[in-house]
Design a protein around this motif. Structure first.
Motif, PDB file in Angstrom:
ATOM      1  N   ARG A 133       0.874  -1.179   0.000  1.00 36.27           N
ATOM      2  CA  ARG A 133       0.000   0.000   0.000  1.00 36.27           C
ATOM      3  C   ARG A 133       0.914   1.233   0.000  1.00 36.27           C
ATOM      4  NH1 ARG A 133      -2.407   3.171   4.545  1.00 36.27           N
ATOM      5  NH2 ARG A 133      -4.277   4.198   3.723  1.00 36.27           N
ATOM      6  N   THR A 212      -1.680  -0.880  -4.411  1.00 35.62           N
ATOM      7  CA  THR A 212      -2.803  -0.229  -3.754  1.00 35.62           C
ATOM      8  C   THR A 212      -2.360   1.192  -3.457  1.00 35.62           C
ATOM      9  OG1 THR A 212      -3.500  -2.297  -2.759  1.00 35.62           O
ATOM     10  CG2 THR A 212      -4.300  -0.275  -1.725  1.00 35.62           C
ATOM     11  N   ASP A 370     -12.565  -1.445   2.226  1.00 30.50           N
ATOM     12  CA  ASP A 370     -12.666  -1.781   0.799  1.00 30.50           C
ATOM     13  C   ASP A 370     -13.990  -1.371   0.200  1.00 30.50           C
ATOM     14  OD1 ASP A 370     -10.329  -2.835  -0.007  1.00 30.50           O
ATOM     15  OD2 ASP A 370     -10.800  -4.884   0.650  1.00 30.50           O
ATOM     16  N   SER A 371     -15.030  -1.711   0.911  1.00 29.97           N
ATOM     17  CA  SER A 371     -16.341  -1.545   0.316  1.00 29.97           C
ATOM     18  C   SER A 371     -17.296  -1.012   1.373  1.00 29.97           C
ATOM     19  CB  SER A 371     -16.806  -2.913  -0.200  1.00 29.97           C
ATOM     20  OG  SER A 371     -18.209  -2.979  -0.182  1.00 29.97           O
ATOM     21  N   THR A 387     -16.672  -3.520   4.897  1.00 26.02           N
ATOM     22  CA  THR A 387     -15.837  -4.695   5.130  1.00 26.02           C
ATOM     23  C   THR A 387     -14.797  -4.330   6.194  1.00 26.02           C
ATOM     24  OG1 THR A 387     -14.527  -3.946   3.262  1.00 26.02           O
ATOM     25  CG2 THR A 387     -16.029  -5.768   2.857  1.00 26.02           C
TER      26      THR A 387
END
Ligand SMILES: [Zn+2]
Length: 456
Positions: A133, A212, A370-371, A387
């Motif tokens: 990341r 990422t 993430d979501s 999440t």
């Protein structure tokens, strides 16, 4: 990392910190004195010395000499690589320093007459917990004068953009003295003036390697405080952001009915930068500009944004066109040229501090969820779910909301780490926009994530 010392903790408790809304029970602090001291370690004199070193190679035009050690873009990139290597030596080899090379073929643009190698100089400070990341700070090493193909005239490019590159070098000096959970990348691009070739290659490479990307901070011109209008002002700066172009994102149910034309990842990053500046850099206010770049102009954040990465341009508030892309000369008493005597290094220090605070906070903090899903149509309350984020000192999440016409997040509430859903009672979904960020025990937050799906 970034543990409070008892002494600093006491200071923090006694000191009137930045104004904060009342936090719910158990919420982490929203100010980290360790990041404050990193910002204060940024040094104007070192930035000036680096700009001088870049100015000294006469020109850094992408088509200039690549073999000389005294002149041209080759000398400039070797200087930058050596500087990153010196910084790495001082931190026990903590930076991975390398060239990133591509060849731009003749005819790709009329600004490249024959096949030309374009180099980025890259230094990566590897994260301890999320090495894949990244948060990235860059500026462009190449310079130009009035003629875009003129690769031999003196082109100091002191502000455009030795200032941005020097900012990245100074950020590397400061942040390499600390360890972070995520990776930090420092870059000097070339080929910017000929058509964003270096940054395009960097963005392609990030995409191919499945990076990422938590944020791309393009710093292009961070040292001018005397505007063409005559205004002299060093207390504001600009952050440009816009979501990827409409023809590249799908016209889904989500973008139509959730709202969110103002809520792409680049816009969230811009808001994050603004908050960092307000929290850690004194006498400097952000001006958020909801555009990709200046009117009809561009910069190295664009290839990243086009590929779906969150990216912003950070730059001075007042530009002076007599000092950009100009042959050095005096005409009717007006001095033209991007020379070092016109750069304000105290101001460049403050804008570098904004980058340092942003990168330290992002790299110390957890990844974003993430979501994020949302629901609440035809109901009095709004529910968000997400999440869970895997991060060793995760404290929990912050649910944000704001009026639909408000440019920045207005309200937030903290929920602990074992929570993946939260209902805001009597907050009607129609009248607000919502988002979720992850936060660690020291208060470092991820950028906010806007909902991308409806809850079941
Ligand atoms: Zn530039």
């Amino acid at each position: 990392m970034l543990r409070f010392s008892a002494f600093l903790l006491v200071c923090l408790l006694l000191a009137p910190g930045p104004a904060t809304a009342q936090s719910p029970e158990g919420a982490p602090p929203d100010y980290d004195p360790a990041i404050q001291s990193m910002v204060e370690a940024v040094d104007a004199d070192r930035i000036e010395a680096d700009v001088q070193a870049m100015v000294d190679v006469h020109t850094r035009h992408t088509l200039s000499d690549t073999t000389s050690d005294e002149r041209g873009v080759g000398a400039a990139r070797r200087w930058l690589k050596a500087e990153f290597e010196r910084i790495s030596e001082a931190c026990g080899g903590c930076l991975e320093v390398k060239y990133q090379k591509t060849v731009v073929e003749a005819g790709e643009t009329d600004r490249i007459p024959s096949a030309t190698p374009v180099y980025n100089v890259v230094a990566i400070q590897r994260g301890t917990e999320h090495p894949d990341r990244y948060v990235l700070m860059g500026g462009h090493l190449d310079s130009r004068v009035s003629g875009i193909m003129d690769s031999t005239s003196r082109a100091p490019g002191a502000n455009d953009d030795a200032s941005g590159v020097a900012g990245a070098v100074e950020a590397a000096r400061v942040l390499s003295q600390h360890e972070f959970e995520s990776s930090i990348v420092y870059v000097g691009y070339t080929g910017e003036e000929q058509g964003l070739f270096g940054s395009t290659h960097a963005a392609e490479t990030a995409l191919e390697n499945d990076w990422t990307m938590a944020g791309v901070l393009n710093n292009d011109m961070i040292g001018n405080i005397e505007g063409i209008s005559g205004a002299i002002e060093n207390t504001t700066f600009r952050v440009f952001s816009q979501r990827r172009p409409p023809d590249l994102h799908e016209d889904t149910w989500s973008t139509r009915y959730y709202g969110g034309e103002n809520d792409g990842p680049s816009r969230q990053l811009a808001r994050y930068v603004a908050t960092q500046a307000e929290t850690y850099v004194r006498h400097l206010d952000p001006i958020l500009i909801y555009r990709l770049d200046r009117f009809g102009r561009g910069g190295d954040q664009m290839p990243f944004v086009d590929r779906g990465f969150p990216g912003v341009r950070i730059m001075e508030a007042h530009e002076n066109y007599n000092r950009q892309h100009q042959d050095i000369r005096t005409e009717d008493g007006v001095e033209y040229g991007d020379t070092i005597d016109k750069v304000n290094f105290g101001y460049a220090e403050k804008l570098t501090g904004v980058n340092v605070a942003t990168m330290a906070s992002i790299a110390a903090g957890p990844p974003r969820p993430d979501s994020v899903k949302i629901g609440g149509a035809v109901a009095p309350s709004t529910t968000l779910s997400w999440t869970p984020v895997d991060h060793k000192d995760l404290a929990g999440y912050k649910v944000y909301w704001r009026r639909t016409a408000a440019p920045r997040w207005q309200h937030s509430t903290f929920v602990p780490a074992d929570t993946t859903q939260h209902t805001l009672k009597n907050v009607v979904i129609d009248n607000w926009f919502f988002g979720v960020a992850a936060v660690d025990e020291e208060g470092h937050e991820s950028p906010v994530v806007f909902p991308s799906a409806l809850r079941d």
